[in-house]
Design a protein around this motif. Structure first.
Motif, short mmCIF file in Angstrom:
data_model
loop_
_atom_site.label_atom_id
_atom_site.label_comp_id
_atom_site.label_asym_id
_atom_site.label_seq_id
_atom_site.Cartn_x
_atom_site.Cartn_y
_atom_site.Cartn_z
N ALA A 36 -4.31 47.54 13.31
CA ALA A 36 -4.69 46.14 13.60
C ALA A 36 -3.83 45.17 12.80
O ALA A 36 -4.32 44.15 12.31
CB ALA A 36 -6.18 45.92 13.33
N TYR B 182 -3.33 41.37 18.31
CA TYR B 182 -2.71 40.85 17.08
C TYR B 182 -1.20 40.75 17.32
O TYR B 182 -0.58 41.71 17.78
CB TYR B 182 -2.97 41.79 15.89
N ASN C 251 -6.63 45.34 23.09
CA ASN C 251 -6.31 46.26 21.99
C ASN C 251 -4.81 46.50 21.87
O ASN C 251 -4.33 47.61 22.08
CB ASN C 251 -7.06 47.58 22.13
N SER D 270 -7.71 50.73 15.54
CA SER D 270 -7.16 49.39 15.73
C SER D 270 -8.10 48.55 16.60
O SER D 270 -8.36 47.38 16.32
CB SER D 270 -5.78 49.49 16.38
N ARG D 271 -8.67 49.18 17.63
CA ARG D 271 -9.61 48.47 18.51
C ARG D 271 -10.85 48.02 17.72
O ARG D 271 -11.32 46.89 17.86
CB ARG D 271 -10.03 49.35 19.67
N TYR E 94 -11.14 47.47 14.45
CA TYR E 94 -10.81 46.41 13.50
C TYR E 94 -10.51 45.08 14.21
O TYR E 94 -10.92 44.02 13.74
CB TYR E 94 -9.61 46.81 12.64
N LEU E 95 -9.77 45.13 15.34
CA LEU E 95 -9.48 43.89 16.08
C LEU E 95 -10.78 43.23 16.52
O LEU E 95 -10.92 42.00 16.49
CB LEU E 95 -8.61 44.19 17.30
N SER F 63 -1.43 45.64 19.23
CA SER F 63 -0.99 45.16 17.93
C SER F 63 0.54 45.13 17.94
O SER F 63 1.18 46.15 18.19
CB SER F 63 -1.51 46.13 16.86
#
Length: 419
Positions: free
Chosen positions: A32, A287, A303, A257-258, A260-261, A305
């Motif tokens: 993320a 991001y 999702n 990552s999904r 945290y985003l 980054s």
């Protein structure tokens, strides 16, 4: 006064993270948009009275790690030190080896966290929970609920439902024990070192003086300490309702990552990109590093980054992917369920696609599976990974493949590891 210890492992660990861990230590891999470890450090820095964060592992000190520690200290205004083990000493052996550094200054308690987990890190809640449960010197494991089948891949906790005391602990049992699993985040008081010390002394007596290698006294918190402490009124489980996942493989990094985003809506809304005039179309949580150069006709998300210095051309479509720094996605390329390595290039009209390894969306307690690389002699379909400096030519399809660094491909590939 409080401290935190983050166990970051070493180069012979994280092999399932290859080829990405060839270029950067796994704990510094961006999830993320920021290094994996930064999420832990940020959570620790928010805890009142937190004085120091210690990173324990057996990586050789390197420029990337040193640079990360310096910048994190400046950003979060907290002392961060790296303590290097001389060998892999286990989750308990590492903290026992550095017990003097952990105890210096007289902390009343300290957190232990594995680097390869992603979580909301409810550390203040764990502190409050510890004050309300057991003696002042009791220890707390953070737990969460898994489904019956997947629970056997983790440490399983049987609790007293009234008091939350851990009655029984089994690491990766062969049959179902409990659906409460160990999250790899603990709150200890200094008394834990008496219990680890007892195991250390016993192991020392059992070691055969046959060779130096045999004399490394590795102690595992889970198997050696928790199993013995369970049922003694010393160990309690704090069950978190918040998100939690392991980051063992590259596929699990996209899932982390999904998570945290999604959390950024609450914690860092400024990190989430939005659709603006003259900018790319954003769908869902994305991001984008400020140094990235993205054509306004590109469509990104959900999702996604995008790292430093990335170039994305006209008509490019990116979904469920991590694009690492310096990568170039040329016009009309399509990247789905993929990690694109540092300085890699994807040609015009090329399609790079993987198969997501997400948990079952219909099961609220499902966790991400630690997928094996091969099943029945075939490569298991998973996300596509391009190592650093890989070149994909125009108008080809790369599907469910792992491409090692510095490869110039000249045709399409499907379900292959390209060495």
């Amino acid at each position: 006064m409080l401290k935190a210890v983050i166990l970051i492992g070493g180069p012979q660990k994280g092999t399932r993270f290859r080829p990405l861990s060839f270029e950067v230590p796994k704990p510094l891999f961006p999830v993320a948009g920021v290094p994996m470890l930064q999420h832990h450090i940020e959570a620790c820095a928010k805890v009142p009275n937190m004085k120091e964060i210690l990173l324990v592992g057996f990586y050789q000190p390197n420029e990337e790690l040193t640079r990360f520690i310096c910048s994190a200290q400046q950003e979060f205004k907290i002392l961060i030190r790296y303590l290097q083990e001389f060998a892999a000493l286990g989750t308990g052996g590492g903290i026992y080896h550095f017990r003097d550094q952990i105890l210096s200054g007289g902390p009343e308690a300290f957190f232990i966290m594995n680097a390869d987990v992603c979580s909301e890190f409810p550390l203040p809640e764990m502190l409050n929970f510890q004050k309300e449960h057991g003696e002042p010197s009791s220890f707390v494991i953070m737990g969460t609920t898994a489904n019956r089948k997947q629970s056997m891949n983790y440490g399983c906790i049987v609790e007293n439902q009234q008091t939350n005391e851990v009655l029984h602990y089994v690491e990766k049992p062969s049959t179902f024990v409990s659906d409460i699993i160990n999250c790899g985040i603990y709150l200890f008081t200094p008394e834990i070192f008496q219990h680890i010390g007892a195991v250390f002394q016993k192991n020392q007596q059992d070691i055969q003086p046959c060779c130096l290698f045999c004399q490394i006294n590795a102690i595992r918190l889970e198997q050696d300490i928790f199993t013995a402490l369970a049922g003694q009124g010393k160990l309690y489980v704090y069950k978190t309702p918040a998100f939690w996942s392991q980051i063992k493989s590259a596929g699990s990094a996209i899932y982390a990552s999904r998570l945290y985003l999604n959390q950024y809506h609450k914690t860092h809304p400024e990190r989430l990109a939005t659709t603006e005039d003259g900018g790319p179309r954003i769908s869902g949580n994305v991001y984008i590093h400020p140094t990235a150069n993205i054509d306004p006709t590109a469509v990104l998300g959900p999702n996604v980054s995008i790292g430093t210095g990335v170039t994305i051309g006209a008509g490019v479509r990116v979904r469920e992917s991590v694009i690492l720094h310096g990568a170039t996605l040329q016009d009309h390329s399509c990247v789905l369920n993929c990690i694109v390595g540092w300085d890699s290039t994807i040609g015009k009209w090329a399609r790079v696609e993987g198969t997501p390894s997400d948990p079952n969306p219909n099961d609220p307690y499902a966790k991400i599976d630690s997928e094996t690389l091969f099943r029945d002699g075939k490569l298991t379909p998973s996300i596509t990974i391009l190592g650093c400096n890989v070149t994909i030519p125009s108008e080809v399809i790369i599907l469910n493949s792992i491409v090692l660094p510095h490869k110039d491909l000249n045709r399409s590939f499907k379900n292959q590891i390209i060495l």
